[in-house]
Design a protein around this motif. Sequence first.
Motif, PDB file in Angstrom:
ATOM      1  N   MET A   1       0.818  -1.192   0.000  1.00 41.23           N
ATOM      2  CA  MET A   1       0.000   0.000   0.000  1.00 41.23           C
ATOM      3  C   MET A   1       0.864   1.258   0.000  1.00 41.23           C
ATOM      4  O   MET A   1       0.600   2.191  -0.720  1.00 41.23           O
ATOM      5  CB  MET A   1      -0.947  -0.006   1.192  1.00 41.23           C
ATOM      6  N   LEU A   2       1.890   1.284   0.819  1.00 40.97           N
ATOM      7  CA  LEU A   2       2.746   2.460   0.872  1.00 40.97           C
ATOM      8  C   LEU A   2       3.964   2.261  -0.016  1.00 40.97           C
ATOM      9  O   LEU A   2       4.949   1.652   0.364  1.00 40.97           O
ATOM     10  CB  LEU A   2       3.187   2.736   2.310  1.00 40.97           C
ATOM     11  N   THR A   3       3.859   2.774  -1.210  1.00 38.94           N
ATOM     12  CA  THR A   3       4.986   2.738  -2.135  1.00 38.94           C
ATOM     13  C   THR A   3       5.730   4.065  -2.016  1.00 38.94           C
ATOM     14  O   THR A   3       5.214   5.031  -1.454  1.00 38.94           O
ATOM     15  CB  THR A   3       4.484   2.560  -3.575  1.00 38.94           C
ATOM     16  N   PRO A   4       6.933   4.152  -2.535  1.00 39.87           N
ATOM     17  CA  PRO A   4       7.653   5.429  -2.482  1.00 39.87           C
ATOM     18  C   PRO A   4       6.871   6.576  -3.124  1.00 39.87           C
ATOM     19  O   PRO A   4       6.913   7.710  -2.636  1.00 39.87           O
ATOM     20  CB  PRO A   4       8.946   5.141  -3.250  1.00 39.87           C
ATOM     21  N   GLU A   5       6.134   6.271  -4.181  1.00 34.54           N
ATOM     22  CA  GLU A   5       5.341   7.315  -4.828  1.00 34.54           C
ATOM     23  C   GLU A   5       4.206   7.786  -3.912  1.00 34.54           C
ATOM     24  O   GLU A   5       3.910   8.974  -3.843  1.00 34.54           O
ATOM     25  CB  GLU A   5       4.750   6.817  -6.156  1.00 34.54           C
ATOM     26  N   THR A   6       3.581   6.837  -3.219  1.00 38.63           N
ATOM     27  CA  THR A   6       2.491   7.174  -2.310  1.00 38.63           C
ATOM     28  C   THR A   6       3.004   8.011  -1.145  1.00 38.63           C
ATOM     29  O   THR A   6       2.376   8.997  -0.762  1.00 38.63           O
ATOM     30  CB  THR A   6       1.821   5.893  -1.775  1.00 38.63           C
ATOM     31  N   ILE A   7       4.140   7.617  -0.602  1.00 43.21           N
ATOM     32  CA  ILE A   7       4.725   8.372   0.514  1.00 43.21           C
ATOM     33  C   ILE A   7       5.063   9.787   0.070  1.00 43.21           C
ATOM     34  O   ILE A   7       4.783  10.757   0.787  1.00 43.21           O
ATOM     35  CB  ILE A   7       5.965   7.640   1.066  1.00 43.21           C
ATOM     36  N   GLN A   8       5.639   9.922  -1.118  1.00 36.91           N
ATOM     37  CA  GLN A   8       5.971  11.246  -1.634  1.00 36.91           C
ATOM     38  C   GLN A   8       4.714  12.088  -1.826  1.00 36.91           C
ATOM     39  O   GLN A   8       4.713  13.281  -1.537  1.00 36.91           O
ATOM     40  CB  GLN A   8       6.737  11.119  -2.960  1.00 36.91           C
ATOM     41  N   LEU A   9       3.635  11.466  -2.289  1.00 41.17           N
ATOM     42  CA  LEU A   9       2.374  12.177  -2.462  1.00 41.17           C
ATOM     43  C   LEU A   9       1.851  12.685  -1.126  1.00 41.17           C
ATOM     44  O   LEU A   9       1.425  13.836  -1.009  1.00 41.17           O
ATOM     45  CB  LEU A   9       1.334  11.264  -3.126  1.00 41.17           C
ATOM     46  N   TRP A  10       1.889  11.838  -0.102  1.00 36.48           N
ATOM     47  CA  TRP A  10       1.399  12.248   1.222  1.00 36.48           C
ATOM     48  C   TRP A  10       2.248  13.376   1.801  1.00 36.48           C
ATOM     49  O   TRP A  10       1.721  14.317   2.402  1.00 36.48           O
ATOM     50  CB  TRP A  10       1.360  11.056   2.179  1.00 36.48           C
TER      51      TRP A  10
END
Length: 52
Positions: A1-10
Amino acid sequence: MLTPETIQLWISLIGNSGFPITITIYLFVRFEKKIENLEAVIIKLLEKSGDS
């Protein structure tokens, strides 16, 4: 669920809109599916109570 792209988005969302708004958006997205399921169960219950 938490990919590097998702973390960067958050991180970007927190920086741009603030922590409370970001948490609110996260909770709405997370609970949306649960609310839809609850709605379906309520509709089924109302249908069954109308049959008797």
